[in-house]
Design an enzyme around this catalytic site. Structure first.
Site, mmCIF file in Angstrom:
data_model
loop_
_atom_site.group_PDB
_atom_site.id
_atom_site.type_symbol
_atom_site.label_atom_id
_atom_site.label_comp_id
_atom_site.label_asym_id
_atom_site.label_seq_id
_atom_site.Cartn_x
_atom_site.Cartn_y
_atom_site.Cartn_z
ATOM 1 N N GLU A 53 0.847 -1.184 0.000
ATOM 2 C CA GLU A 53 0.000 0.000 0.000
ATOM 3 C C GLU A 53 0.894 1.251 0.000
ATOM 4 O OE1 GLU A 53 -2.720 0.456 3.310
ATOM 5 O OE2 GLU A 53 -3.791 2.053 2.280
ATOM 6 N N ALA A 73 1.674 -0.172 10.754
ATOM 7 C CA ALA A 73 1.427 -1.565 10.413
ATOM 8 C C ALA A 73 0.579 -1.632 9.152
ATOM 9 C CB ALA A 73 0.705 -2.279 11.550
ATOM 10 N N MET A 74 0.414 -2.847 8.623
ATOM 11 C CA MET A 74 -0.301 -2.992 7.358
ATOM 12 C C MET A 74 -1.189 -4.218 7.373
ATOM 13 S SD MET A 74 -0.891 -1.777 4.423
ATOM 14 C CE MET A 74 -2.102 -2.586 3.390
ATOM 15 N N GLU A 75 -2.421 -4.017 6.887
ATOM 16 C CA GLU A 75 -3.494 -5.007 7.022
ATOM 17 C C GLU A 75 -3.541 -6.070 5.929
ATOM 18 O OE1 GLU A 75 -3.968 -1.672 6.221
ATOM 19 O OE2 GLU A 75 -5.572 -1.435 4.749
ATOM 20 N N ASN A 76 -2.427 -6.415 5.271
ATOM 21 C CA ASN A 76 -2.442 -7.424 4.211
ATOM 22 C C ASN A 76 -3.311 -8.619 4.601
ATOM 23 O OD1 ASN A 76 -0.110 -5.900 3.098
ATOM 24 N ND2 ASN A 76 0.874 -6.773 4.902
ATOM 25 N N HIS A 136 -6.740 -2.184 15.028
ATOM 26 C CA HIS A 136 -6.969 -1.450 13.776
ATOM 27 C C HIS A 136 -6.721 -2.352 12.563
ATOM 28 C CE1 HIS A 136 -6.788 2.295 11.264
ATOM 29 N NE2 HIS A 136 -5.985 1.541 10.530
ATOM 30 N N GLU A 137 -5.563 -2.991 12.550
ATOM 31 C CA GLU A 137 -5.231 -3.808 11.373
ATOM 32 C C GLU A 137 -6.176 -4.998 11.278
ATOM 33 O OE1 GLU A 137 -3.356 -2.228 9.458
ATOM 34 O OE2 GLU A 137 -2.542 -0.864 10.990
ATOM 35 N N HIS A 166 -9.469 -3.984 9.807
ATOM 36 C CA HIS A 166 -9.412 -3.758 8.355
ATOM 37 C C HIS A 166 -9.853 -5.003 7.571
ATOM 38 C CE1 HIS A 166 -7.944 0.198 7.407
ATOM 39 N NE2 HIS A 166 -6.765 0.082 7.973
ATOM 40 N N GLU A 203 -9.897 4.038 6.143
ATOM 41 C CA GLU A 203 -9.091 4.489 7.277
ATOM 42 C C GLU A 203 -9.915 5.230 8.338
ATOM 43 O OE1 GLU A 203 -6.507 3.161 7.849
ATOM 44 O OE2 GLU A 203 -5.726 2.494 5.908
HETATM 45 N N1 TRP Z 1 -3.161 0.842 5.747
HETATM 46 C C1 TRP Z 1 -2.158 1.078 6.753
HETATM 47 C C2 TRP Z 1 -2.940 1.376 8.018
HETATM 48 O O1 TRP Z 1 -3.401 2.443 8.284
HETATM 49 C C3 TRP Z 1 -1.272 2.243 6.425
HETATM 50 C C4 TRP Z 1 0.061 1.944 5.872
HETATM 51 C C5 TRP Z 1 0.918 0.999 6.290
HETATM 52 C C6 TRP Z 1 0.724 2.646 4.847
HETATM 53 N N2 TRP Z 1 2.085 1.100 5.553
HETATM 54 C C7 TRP Z 1 1.985 2.090 4.691
HETATM 55 C C8 TRP Z 1 0.390 3.704 4.047
HETATM 56 C C9 TRP Z 1 2.905 2.572 3.762
HETATM 57 C C10 TRP Z 1 1.295 4.193 3.113
HETATM 58 C C11 TRP Z 1 2.537 3.626 2.979
HETATM 59 O O2 TRP Z 1 -3.269 0.501 8.733
HETATM 60 ZN ZN ZN Z 2 -5.552 1.681 8.526
#
Ligand code: TRP
Ligand code: ZN
Length: 888
Positions: free
Chosen positions: A130, A271-274, A306-307, A310, A329
């Protein structure tokens, strides 16, 4: 092929929401094959594409910094004249209804310092896709409205990378003859490329299970490097609580057989919600008593939730395009805030969120980078992961909740998930679901998505013959060119307090208004659905003029001006039934105290004394935490945002003086509180422990300001030695870093001791850097010593933030030094970082973009640094957008 970066000035062209077109082709199935070798990874993809628009005959695949090896359509390799490749895309011509595209590219994750796409962190490989990182992995329809089912095969050295992870379920695993291992993952849920993830490493794992509401058992795994695995238990506990809460609060059940979290040292964001494979910054997942403060525990709780949330608000229902980012978001921040409120203190969570909104989001909304919750154009989408999209977006969702009420809101979210499951939606779709479920007209409400800036609300009261009249006037934000703004549909919650401090029960028969009126909280709160520029409310049948408690719960993200007696504010501090209003009244007393243009009649230091007195007797953790929050003087950035026409040093001096006078005026009280809340129980990150530490540490900080020299040193030393957790230890260290009442040797030895004890814990050392960088006692030479330290690493975003962001955001004394040295120090760092990691460079620029609120000398100095940056020939697209918009 195209690894030459183009100058930002060429690449940076604005993208407009009005130009959105659905794709001519879509990709329904994506099969990826990763061959990971040292220094080079080969990615082979098979894309099943289908025509959507009969007029389409070509497909545009996006790709950056890739080496193209081959392109084939339905098994036939294309000659170079059958496709067009640029440094941003690969276009294939003459296509029919359906094809299989086979594309082979090569990438070099080892060289990737931008931490976007596939990169290396410590001993592992991981991805961040993302928003537009997938195009740095392979050519693809890298846009969120293309949803495909993915299978991912990973081949890597079996000994060095025993863990090979991707989205979905593991369906195949073979040990190859050459000492390499091959695994295949299959994700049954269609998803856009930004939710793709891959991890390869030698990791330790914490495992657990969760039984969903329909009785399915889900395997839960948290992976980290071996030395961190004993800090993952709290995150696991939070994960299970989040999963249960989402079932109960939103009816959302988890949908795969496995859910994985991986903790990574080098990460641009939280963090990231993959899908099924969340990737986390270590700072948002690791926690143990000696390595995480209470604030860090709370952050882990919020981010893990949060993640996880998502999975529905973002993954099952995703965004049609990046202009809709707040759809996922804003909604997900609202959901995690509700979760945290249910887990801890609702009032304190609300106060913290409003404090953050007012000091950071209001500043963004008032500055050169102001944008609506649904922007209509951008140059670089990474720059739009802002507090407006996240926090103001969450306020917009909260307003639906307030207007509709909890039950209709829940019907609205059910309808939204039901209607849009498996698809890519828009903020209009969300509004439509709410309007349908709540049976209300939300056409005007949607202005919250379109109009930037923080609206102002002026309240005028009059009282005669038992009738209270309120005149409430909306006016647009004071941004350039905002005269054409239309009034908002805003929920305004208020109540009345009588002169004994009792809450007045209201009766609709006595209320008249030109707006919709509803009573809430057992008729203690009146909710106005204000839609006009001027709203009037009359409450009759009162025996005496009541005290008005306005904007309970901060029911709309607005700036309020309310001319009233200071004595009424002090009264609300004591008596209102709404924790937010009590806190807010105290903040207003403080801001008036610091406002050179206001003649204040109530001394906030005296009100603070009353609060301190009652804090001794707080019975519940909830009351203790609220007391700790209300006993704190507003932070510097909050004051900067609330006041106009201040001079930095004069304001900081006034704040220091207020702290000193609050400390000495109530010295005995602080000592009493320190003793009262000094726990002899072992550290627990629970409500009771956190509340006691919060109150004890606030009091200790005041107490420390009443002492100096060896007495203070001994007190600090004793508390430091006695601390069994990082929260207490940090409080001592923070005092030592800022206090000029102790000797340099003492400060130095405490810092050295802390460093020696915790040097193997990166997150603790981040705090060590942070506290020094934000100290008003540091100078530029000291900062240069910090970044020359062997443990400083410009390639690690957490470490970079611990010095540069702490300095730019929190060290107002030295950052705003009138010789311009602070601005220069930050600008030099930004330039250096831009070549390595544009997202981080661009974010670090934020403090330089707030120039509007400072005096002209400082504005000139900030501008001059931005000008120098803008003249650089090699600026990234990210930094270019921020710099030129700020200078405009
Ligand atoms: N979707 C992620 C969150 O809010 C945000 C995010 C994680 C992100 N890594 C990133 C956005 C790198 C831009 C670039 O939970
Ligand atoms: Zn988010």
């Amino acid at each position: 092929m195209s690894d030459q970066a183009e100058p930002a000035q060429v690449a940076a062209k604005a993208i407009y929401l009005a130009d959105y077109r659905p794709p001519g082709y879509t990709t329904t199935q994506t099969d990826l094959h990763f061959d990971i070798c040292d220094g080079q990874t080969t990615v082979a993809s098979t894309l099943h594409i289908e025509r959507l628009d009969t007029a389409a005959d070509c497909i545009e695949l996006l790709g950056e910094e890739l080496t193209l090896v081959s392109v084939a359509v339905d098994g036939r390799e294309l000659a170079t004249n059958e496709y067009d490749v640029t440094n941003r895309s690969l276009t294939i011509f003459n296509l029919a209804d359906q094809h299989q595209l086979q594309i082979v590219t090569q990438i070099c994750p080892e060289q990737n310092t931008a931490l976007e796409g596939l990169y290396r962190s410590s001993s592992m490989y991981c991805t961040q896709c993302e928003a537009e990182g997938f195009r740095k992995i392979t050519y693809y329809q890298d846009r969120p409205d293309v949803l495909a089912k993915f299978t991912t095969t990973i081949v890597a050295d079996a000994a060095r990378y025993p863990n090979l992870l991707s989205n979905g379920n593991l369906i195949d695993e073979v040990l190859l003859s050459d000492g390499r291992r091959q695994v295949t993952w299959q994700d049954p849920f269609p998803k856009p490329s930004y939710l793709f993830a891959l991890v390869a490493g030698d990791l330790a794992v914490l495992e657990d299970t969760f039984t969903t509401m329909s009785g399915r058992e889900v395997t839960l795994q948290i992976f980290s490097e071996a030395h961190n695995i004993d800090q993952c238990d709290y995150a696991m506990d939070v994960l299970k609580r989040s999963m249960r809460w989402d079932e109960q609060a939103f009816g959302r059940e988890y949908d795969l057989d496995i859910f994985m979290i991986v903790a990574v040292e080098d990460f641009n964001m939280g963090a990231m919600e993959n899908k099924g494979l969340n990737v986390f910054n270590t700072s948002c997942v690791l926690a143990s008593p000696n390595t995480a403060t209470d604030e860090a525990y709370q952050r882990v709780e919020a981010v893990v939730a949060h993640e996880y949330f998502h999975n529905w608000s973002g993954n099952r229902v995703t965004c049609r395009d990046w202009f809709q980012l707040s759809l996922k978001e804003g909604f997900t921040v609202f959901r995690d805030a509700e979760f945290s409120s249910d887990m801890n203190s609702r009032a304190v969570k609300r106060i913290e969120d409003v404090g953050f909104l007012r000091s950071i989001q209001f500043a963004e909304d008032a500055g050169p980078l102001a944008h609506p919750v649904r922007p209509s154009s951008y140059m670089e989408i990474s720059n739009f992961y802002t507090t407006t999209i996240y926090e103001k977006g969450a306020e917009v969702v909260r307003m639906y909740h307030t207007l509709l009420g909890a039950d209709a809101f829940r019907k609205g979210t059910d309808l939204y998930f039901d209607r849009h499951d498996g698809t890519a939606a828009t903020t209009d779709d969300f509004a439509a679901a709410m309007a349908d479920a709540g049976q209300i007209d939300l056409a005007q409400f949607k202005r919250w998505y379109q109009q930037p800036g923080t609206p102002r609300v002026a309240v005028e009261e009059s009282f005669s013959e038992g009738v209270l009249s309120l005149k409430i006037t909306q006016s647009p934000a004071d941004l350039p060119n905002q005269e054409h703004q239309q009034p908002f549909h805003m929920p305004l919650a208020m109540g009345l307090i009588d002169h004994q401090g009792g809450s007045i029960s209201l009766d609709t028969a006595n209320i008249s208004s030109n707006s919709d009126v509803e009573l809430r909280d057992n008729a203690q709160t009146l909710l106005l659905g204000a839609k006009d520029a001027v709203s009037e409310v009359r409450v009759s049948g009162l025996t005496a003029k009541p005290v008005v408690s306005f904007l309970r719960g901060f029911s709309a993200p607005v700036r309020v001006s309310h001319q009233r007696d200071d004595a009424e504010l002090a009264f609300l501090v004591q008596y209102d039934i709404d924790g937010f209003v009590r806190w807010d009244a105290m903040q207003t007393l403080w801001t008036q105290h610091f406002d050179a243009n206001v003649e204040a009649t109530v001394d906030p230091v005296a009100t603070l004394g009353e609060l301190a007195k009652s804090a001794v007797h707080c019975a519940t953790p909830e009351q203790q935490l609220l007391a700790a929050t209300m006993l704190s003087v507003p932070n510097e950035n909050y004051l900067f945002e609330q006041l106009r026409g201040f001079e930095v040093d004069a304001l900081l001096d006034a704040r220091d003086a207020a702290l000193a006078s609050a400390a000495t005026a109530h010295a005995d009280r602080w000592a009493e509180l320190v003793e009262r809340y000094d726990s002899d129980q072992a550290y627990q990150p629970d409500a009771q422990g956190m509340a006691q530490r919060a109150l004890g540490n606030v009091a200790f900080s005041y107490l420390s300001k009443t002492l100096q020299g060896s007495v203070l040193e001994e007190l600090l030393q004793a508390r430091y030695a006695q601390a069994d957790n990082l929260t207490d230890r940090r409080t001592v260290l923070a005092i030592a870093c800022r206090s000029d009442g102790i000797s340099g040797e003492f400060r130095h030895s405490l810092l050295q001791d802390f460093y020696d004890a915790w040097q193997d814990y990166a997150l603790v050392i981040d705090l060590w850097f942070n506290l020094q960088a934000q100290s008003p006692l540091i100078d530029i030479a000291g900062l240069q010593t910090l970044v020359a330290h062997a443990d400083f690493d410009v390639k690690n975003p957490n470490r970079v933030r611990s010095v540069y962001a702490a300095f730019g955001m929190l060290n107002n004394r030295k950052f705003h030094a009138l010789d311009g040295s602070g601005y220069q120090f930050l600008a030099d760092a930004i330039m250096q970082l831009d070549a390595l990691n544009p997202q981080i460079a661009s974010r670090l620029t934020t403090p330089l973009t707030r120039m509007g609120r400072y005096d002209s000398a400082r504005q000139r100095l900030m501008r001059s640094q931005l000008n120098t940056l803008s003249e650089s020939p090699s600026l990234s697209r990210d930094l270019y957008e921020i710099v030129i918009k700020s200078l405009a």
